[in-house]
Design a protein around this motif. Structure first.
Motif, PDB file in Angstrom:
ATOM      1  N   LEU A 101       0.805  -1.219   0.000  1.00 33.04           N
ATOM      2  CA  LEU A 101       0.000   0.000   0.000  1.00 33.04           C
ATOM      3  C   LEU A 101       0.842   1.276   0.000  1.00 33.04           C
ATOM      4  CD1 LEU A 101      -2.958  -0.790   2.457  1.00 33.04           C
ATOM      5  CD2 LEU A 101      -3.031  -0.604  -0.038  1.00 33.04           C
ATOM      6  N   THR A 102       2.106   1.176   0.298  1.00 42.02           N
ATOM      7  CA  THR A 102       2.922   2.395   0.325  1.00 42.02           C
ATOM      8  C   THR A 102       2.963   3.074  -1.044  1.00 42.02           C
ATOM      9  OG1 THR A 102       4.940   1.091  -0.049  1.00 42.02           O
ATOM     10  CG2 THR A 102       4.379   1.637   2.240  1.00 42.02           C
ATOM     11  N   ASN A 103       2.668   2.338  -2.092  1.00 35.71           N
ATOM     12  CA  ASN A 103       2.635   2.916  -3.446  1.00 35.71           C
ATOM     13  C   ASN A 103       1.231   3.345  -3.862  1.00 35.71           C
ATOM     14  OD1 ASN A 103       5.435   2.497  -3.964  1.00 35.71           O
ATOM     15  ND2 ASN A 103       5.003   0.323  -4.323  1.00 35.71           N
ATOM     16  N   ASP A 104       0.294   3.266  -2.933  1.00 35.79           N
ATOM     17  CA  ASP A 104      -1.096   3.609  -3.223  1.00 35.79           C
ATOM     18  C   ASP A 104      -1.251   5.135  -3.180  1.00 35.79           C
ATOM     19  OD1 ASP A 104      -3.894   3.984  -3.209  1.00 35.79           O
ATOM     20  OD2 ASP A 104      -4.227   2.087  -2.154  1.00 35.79           O
ATOM     21  N   GLU A 105      -1.512   5.739  -4.332  1.00 40.09           N
ATOM     22  CA  GLU A 105      -1.604   7.196  -4.429  1.00 40.09           C
ATOM     23  C   GLU A 105      -3.021   7.733  -4.185  1.00 40.09           C
ATOM     24  OE1 GLU A 105       0.861   9.242  -4.843  1.00 40.09           O
ATOM     25  OE2 GLU A 105       2.435   7.752  -5.123  1.00 40.09           O
ATOM     26  N   ALA A 106      -3.966   6.860  -3.942  1.00 42.98           N
ATOM     27  CA  ALA A 106      -5.350   7.297  -3.743  1.00 42.98           C
ATOM     28  C   ALA A 106      -5.456   8.212  -2.523  1.00 42.98           C
ATOM     29  CB  ALA A 106      -6.264   6.091  -3.575  1.00 42.98           C
ATOM     30  N   VAL A 107      -6.284   9.227  -2.650  1.00 42.61           N
ATOM     31  CA  VAL A 107      -6.468  10.213  -1.584  1.00 42.61           C
ATOM     32  C   VAL A 107      -7.849  10.032  -0.953  1.00 42.61           C
ATOM     33  CG1 VAL A 107      -6.647  12.682  -1.077  1.00 42.61           C
ATOM     34  CG2 VAL A 107      -4.908  11.851  -2.682  1.00 42.61           C
ATOM     35  N   PHE A 108      -7.925  10.181   0.345  1.00 35.45           N
ATOM     36  CA  PHE A 108      -9.211  10.096   1.039  1.00 35.45           C
ATOM     37  C   PHE A 108      -9.282  11.191   2.089  1.00 35.45           C
ATOM     38  CE2 PHE A 108      -6.275   7.726   3.624  1.00 35.45           C
ATOM     39  CZ  PHE A 108      -6.701   7.866   4.940  1.00 35.45           C
ATOM     40  N   GLN A 109     -10.497  11.461   2.538  1.00 31.68           N
ATOM     41  CA  GLN A 109     -10.702  12.478   3.569  1.00 31.68           C
ATOM     42  C   GLN A 109     -10.764  11.829   4.942  1.00 31.68           C
ATOM     43  OE1 GLN A 109     -14.193  14.756   2.399  1.00 31.68           O
ATOM     44  NE2 GLN A 109     -12.894  16.241   1.345  1.00 31.68           N
ATOM     45  N   LEU A 110     -10.186  12.529   5.925  1.00 34.34           N
ATOM     46  CA  LEU A 110     -10.113  12.021   7.286  1.00 34.34           C
ATOM     47  C   LEU A 110     -10.481  13.136   8.255  1.00 34.34           C
ATOM     48  CD1 LEU A 110      -9.160   9.740   9.267  1.00 34.34           C
ATOM     49  CD2 LEU A 110      -6.880  10.767   9.124  1.00 34.34           C
ATOM     50  N   TRP A 111     -11.347  12.823   9.217  1.00 34.16           N
ATOM     51  CA  TRP A 111     -11.693  13.787  10.265  1.00 34.16           C
ATOM     52  C   TRP A 111     -10.638  13.673  11.362  1.00 34.16           C
ATOM     53  CZ3 TRP A 111     -14.319  17.999  11.078  1.00 34.16           C
ATOM     54  CH2 TRP A 111     -14.745  18.364  12.357  1.00 34.16           C
ATOM     55  N   GLU A 112      -9.886  14.727  11.563  1.00 37.03           N
ATOM     56  CA  GLU A 112      -8.755  14.695  12.490  1.00 37.03           C
ATOM     57  C   GLU A 112      -8.573  16.080  13.098  1.00 37.03           C
ATOM     58  OE1 GLU A 112      -4.911  12.264  11.768  1.00 37.03           O
ATOM     59  OE2 GLU A 112      -4.488  14.281  11.027  1.00 37.03           O
ATOM     60  N   ASP A 113      -8.440  16.117  14.427  1.00 33.12           N
ATOM     61  CA  ASP A 113      -8.253  17.397  15.127  1.00 33.12           C
ATOM     62  C   ASP A 113      -9.362  18.395  14.781  1.00 33.12           C
ATOM     63  OD1 ASP A 113      -5.911  16.431  16.308  1.00 33.12           O
ATOM     64  OD2 ASP A 113      -4.692  17.080  14.609  1.00 33.12           O
ATOM     65  N   HIS A 114     -10.579  17.894  14.719  1.00 29.55           N
ATOM     66  CA  HIS A 114     -11.769  18.718  14.480  1.00 29.55           C
ATOM     67  C   HIS A 114     -11.772  19.385  13.104  1.00 29.55           C
ATOM     68  CE1 HIS A 114     -12.562  17.805  18.526  1.00 29.55           C
ATOM     69  NE2 HIS A 114     -12.029  18.853  19.107  1.00 29.55           N
ATOM     70  N   ARG A 115     -11.139  18.766  12.143  1.00 27.47           N
ATOM     71  CA  ARG A 115     -11.185  19.304  10.783  1.00 27.47           C
ATOM     72  C   ARG A 115     -11.043  18.161   9.791  1.00 27.47           C
ATOM     73  NH1 ARG A 115      -5.782  20.708   8.771  1.00 27.47           N
ATOM     74  NH2 ARG A 115      -4.216  19.888  10.229  1.00 27.47           N
ATOM     75  N   ILE A 116     -11.511  18.408   8.580  1.00 32.96           N
ATOM     76  CA  ILE A 116     -11.385  17.421   7.510  1.00 32.96           C
ATOM     77  C   ILE A 116     -10.062  17.644   6.798  1.00 32.96           C
ATOM     78  CG2 ILE A 116     -12.338  16.599   5.322  1.00 32.96           C
ATOM     79  CD1 ILE A 116     -15.104  17.384   6.335  1.00 32.96           C
ATOM     80  N   VAL A 117      -9.249  16.605   6.749  1.00 34.62           N
ATOM     81  CA  VAL A 117      -7.958  16.687   6.072  1.00 34.62           C
ATOM     82  C   VAL A 117      -7.897  15.614   4.991  1.00 34.62           C
ATOM     83  CG1 VAL A 117      -6.789  17.612   8.113  1.00 34.62           C
ATOM     84  CG2 VAL A 117      -6.869  15.131   7.750  1.00 34.62           C
TER      85      VAL A 117
END
Length: 214
Positions: free
Chosen positions: A176-192
C-alpha cells in the motif's frame, strides 16, 4: 465558534435534551457539519455517562438500533459516533467495544452496506487510540479491509494496523505504500486529505518501533 468552544457550550446544557437534535445532524448533507455532529454526539454521550450511565447506555443502544437492518435506516454516522463515545469513556468502552468491533467482523454483525465502513473504521481507530487492549485480540478481523476498493477504508485499516502494531499486516502495508489514492479524514476537528500510501508508511513505522506486537 471553534469545536472546543462549541463543546463547552453544549456541556452546559441539559445533556439528555440535546441528544435528539445532535442525532438529526448525523444525516446532514454537509460533510463538515456531519463530522462535527459525530464528535459532539460522542462527547456528549461520554459526558452523560459520568452522571447517568444508564442514559448513556440508551444512546449507545440507539446507535446499535440505527445499524440494525430492522431499523429501516442506513445508520449514517452511528458507528463513528459510537466509537467517539467509547474512546471518551472507559466504562462505555468496556461494555460496548466488542459490539462496535462486531460490525467489522464477517462472523459478527457485519455491516453489509459498504458506505458505512469508513465511519466504522474511523470509530474503531478512535477506540484503539484510547483503549488498544480492548481491540488487540480482534486485530486480524481488520486485515481484509486493507484490500478494500474504497481508499478511505484502506487508509483507515492501515491506521488501525499501525496503532495495534499488527506484524501480520506488514506485507499488505508494504504494497500500500505505493497507493496514491487520496481520502478524507476527520482529524483534530477538521477534515484533512490523506494519501493511502502515507498512512501505510506511518503504520510500518509503528511496526518498526520497539515493543511491536503481532
Amino acid at each position: 465558534m471553534d469545536m472546543d468552544r462549541a463543546l463547552d457550550v453544549l456541556y452546559q446544557m441539559p445533556l439528555r435534551r440535546i441528544i435528539n437534535p445532535l442525532f438529526s445532524f448525523l444525516y446532514a448533507g454537509d460533510d463538515l457539519l456531519r463530522w462535527k455532529a459525530i464528535t459532539a454526539l460522542g462527547r456528549v454521550t461520554a459526558r452523560l455517562a459520568e452522571t447517568d450511565m444508564e442514559a448513556a447506555r440508551v444512546v449507545i443502544r440507539r446507535f446499535m438500533w440505527n445499524l440494525n437492518d430492522e431499523s429501516g435506516g442506513i445508520g449514517w454516522g452511528s458507528p463513528a459516533a459510537m466509537g467517539e463515545a467509547l474512546a471518551c469513556h472507559e466504562g462505555l468502552a468496556r461494555e460496548f467495544a466488542s459490539i462496535l468491533i462486531s460490525y467489522a467482523r464477517e462472523d459478527g454483525n457485519y455491516l453489509e452496506y459498504e458506505m458505512l465502513h469508513p465511519g466504522l473504521l474511523w470509530g474503531i481507530a478512535r477506540l484503539v487510540g484510547a483503549s488498544p487492549r480492548l481491540v488487540q485480540d480482534a486485530a486480524f478481523h481488520f486485515l481484509p479491509y486493507l484490500e478494500s476498493k474504497n481508499p478511505a477504508v484502506r487508509g483507515l485499516a492501515a491506521k488501525i494496523m499501525g496503532l495495534l502494531k499488527v506484524d501480520a499486516s506488514r506485507s499488505a502495508l508494504e504494497r500500500l505504500t505505493n497507493d496514491e489514492a487520496v481520502f478524507q479524514l476527520w482529524e483534530d476537528h477538521r477534515i484533512v486529505e490523506r494519501r493511502v500510501g502515507e498512512e501505510a508508511a506511518r503504520a510500518l513505522q509503528c511496526l518498526a518501533a520497539p515493543n511491536s506486537r503481532g
